[in-house]
Structures are given as C-alpha cells and as structure tokens.
Design a protein around this motif. Structure first.
Motif, PDB file in Angstrom:
ATOM      1  N   LEU A 117      -0.020   5.186   1.044  1.00 11.28           N
ATOM      2  CA  LEU A 117       1.134   6.098   1.797  1.00 11.28           C
ATOM      3  C   LEU A 117       1.589   7.349   1.855  1.00 11.28           C
ATOM      4  O   LEU A 117       1.654   7.994   2.041  1.00 11.28           O
ATOM      5  N   LYS A 148      -1.589   5.427   4.836  1.00  8.17           N
ATOM      6  CA  LYS A 148      -1.497   4.445   4.535  1.00  8.17           C
ATOM      7  C   LYS A 148      -3.756   4.188   4.385  1.00  8.17           C
ATOM      8  O   LYS A 148      -3.906   4.689   3.758  1.00  8.17           O
ATOM      9  N   HIS A 178       0.888  -0.932   0.008  1.00 13.41           N
ATOM     10  CA  HIS A 178      -0.143  -0.431   0.075  1.00 13.41           C
ATOM     11  C   HIS A 178       1.434   1.739  -0.303  1.00 13.41           C
ATOM     12  O   HIS A 178       0.148   2.559   0.785  1.00 13.41           O
ATOM     13  N   ARG A 185      -5.026  -0.650   8.217  1.00 12.66           N
ATOM     14  CA  ARG A 185      -3.623  -1.341   7.406  1.00 12.66           C
ATOM     15  C   ARG A 185      -2.983  -0.955   7.937  1.00 12.66           C
ATOM     16  O   ARG A 185      -2.885  -0.293   9.513  1.00 12.66           O
TER      17      ARG A 185
END
Length: 285
Positions: free
Chosen positions: A60, A196, A56, A185
């Motif tokens: 971020l 994220k 991810h 996340r």
C-alpha cells in the motif's frame, strides 16, 4: 493483523429474531512516514494517514508513493517496515526509508493528492498535474474479447477471501488478455486496494503494466484513473460507474475505461478499440 473481526448481531428476518455471530471487515488507520535526506542528516516526516484493512501495508505504501510521484523504482527504497516504538500504534505506523539520493518534492506531493471529491481543483488543473508526472498517453496493443470482461466479476469474486466473509470490502485485480486473474488485493478503501495492487507490481519490477488490465469492484473515481495511468495500465474496468472527471482523464491518458461490468454487459467510455467488437457486430447483423 486480522482482515476480519467477529461480532454478535441481532438478525431479523420477517417476524423472527435471533442472535448470531457475524464477521466485519477490519478498518484501522495506517500512518505512512518517510525517512529521507543525506546519510549525515536523515529526517522523518509523516506523509499520509489512510483508513485501511490491515494486510499488505508495505505494498500500500509503495503503491501510494509511486502513484504520487515520490519514488520511481524499487531501488529508491532502502527499507519499509512497521514502527514498534509506540505500542499504542503497533502495526499502524509504517516507515519507508528512502535512498539518500531521492529528493522529495513536498510541494508536488501536497498538490497531487486528489483523494477528496471536494478538493476544489477544476478538471483541467487536476489532469494537467497528473500529466506532468506521467510519460504521456498510454501506448499498448492490449486487446480484449468481450467474453473475458463478462467472466471477470465472478473470477475476481471467487478470489476475494475477505469479501466472502464480510461482503464489505473492495477488490482490485490484475488480469491478462486471456482473462487470467494474476493478482488480487482487498481493502475497505477502493484507492487502498489499488495502491496495494500497484505496489505489489512495483516491487516485482512489473511496471509499466502495459499488457494487463485492472478490474475494480466498485465505482471509478478520478483518483483511481490517476493511479492506473501512473502504472501504465491500458484498460481499467469496474462493476460500477465512472465519474465525469474519471472519463475525461482516461481520454487524456489514452486508457480504455469500462463501467457497469456485470450481468453480461458493460459500457465503454473511452478507447473502445481495445475491445474486439467484430464478433458482436457480426452476431447483431
């Protein structure tokens, strides 16, 4: 890229010792680069390097850039992808191409990065700088039952895939008033996990998060309140304790701040009216 890495350890229990396989949370650097400027004069600049758990990465980067006031809407981004020119850094450099109309205030970016507890800024200076980026105190009729908070730690832990294997990774979870966990996340860094989460909501046009709460697996530092305030979150809760400046900022933001959410208890540090305590008062009489 993997979230966990295999190792062989010596496990000692009592007087016994045995060699056994184990899993660790992966920690690698991510460099975020910006492509910016008019079409006929594009430039590139590195804006941050953070130690994170791979996965991810785009969320971020978007969460970081949004909470630092660099971007305001998904249309500010043309593309967001890993650089592949440098094989030695493959997967660890992300370039975000901004729309030519986006003007980057580099001085503001430098002033508003509060990731260090030794940054040397006083509380008022920090809060005033963040207030300049936000639309003002959070306004929301979000209301939560105490039983929802009691159930959150286990619900979030169940959704933590990497934590189940390593025990060494943080989580940020988005939940609604019914206690449904909407999104989770994970990252080895608390602020990365939150970036994220906010980045995912940002890309889905889900901001501001005025009808949701955020639950964190660790303590609450001021930078986590800052990011949540930027995302319009009315309630921030965590397993651990908040810092004094985190509480001060939450009060200025009009956010409900809750710590020590575990073992059927929690502490409310600001805006307690978003917790429905009437049933608790009736029970205690």
């Amino acid at each position: 890229m993997a979230l966990v890495a295999p190792v062989t350890i010596q496990k000692i229990s009592g007087d016994g010792l045995k060699e056994t396989p184990d899993l660790l949370a992966v920690e690698e650097p991510l460099e975020i680069r910006l492509g910016f400027g008019p079409v006929d004069d594009r430039q590139q600049r590195s804006v941050a390097v953070t130690m994170r758990t791979p996965g991810h990465d785009e969320e971020l980067a978007m969460g970081f850039l949004f909470t630092e006031g660099i971007i305001q809407r998904p249309s500010d981004i043309i593309s967001c992808r890993h650089c592949v020119q440098d094989s030695a850094k493959e997967g660890n450099v992300l370039r975000v191409e901004l729309h030519p109309d986006v003007v980057v205030d580099w001085a503001r970016l430098n002033r508003n990065t509060f990731t260090s507890s030794s940054c040397g800024l006083c509380g008022k200076t920090t809060i005033d700088a963040v207030m300049a980026l936000t639309p003002g105190p959070v306004s929301s009729d979000f209301l939560l039952e105490p039983t929802v908070l009691h159930a959150l730690p286990e619900r979030v832990r169940t959704a933590q895939r990497a934590f189940a294997y390593t025990g060494g990774i943080h989580a940020a979870a988005l939940f609604n008033a019914a206690g449904t966990v909407l999104l989770v996340r994970e990252d080895i860094g608390r602020h990365n996990a939150l970036d994220k989460l906010i980045g995912a909501a940002f890309w889905q046009n889900g901001l501001p998060l005025s009808q949701s709460g955020i639950f964190l697996s660790g303590r609450i530092g001021v930078e986590l309140v800052q990011k949540s305030w930027m995302a319009g979150v009315p309630l921030l809760a965590a397993v651990g304790a908040p810092s004094s400046l985190a509480v001060q900022m939450a009060q200025e933001a009009g956010m409900t701040l809750i710590g020590f959410v575990r073992d059927e208890r929690f502490n409310v540090y600001s805006k307690a009216e978003r917790i429905n305590v009437h049933s608790l008062l009736a029970t205690s009489l």
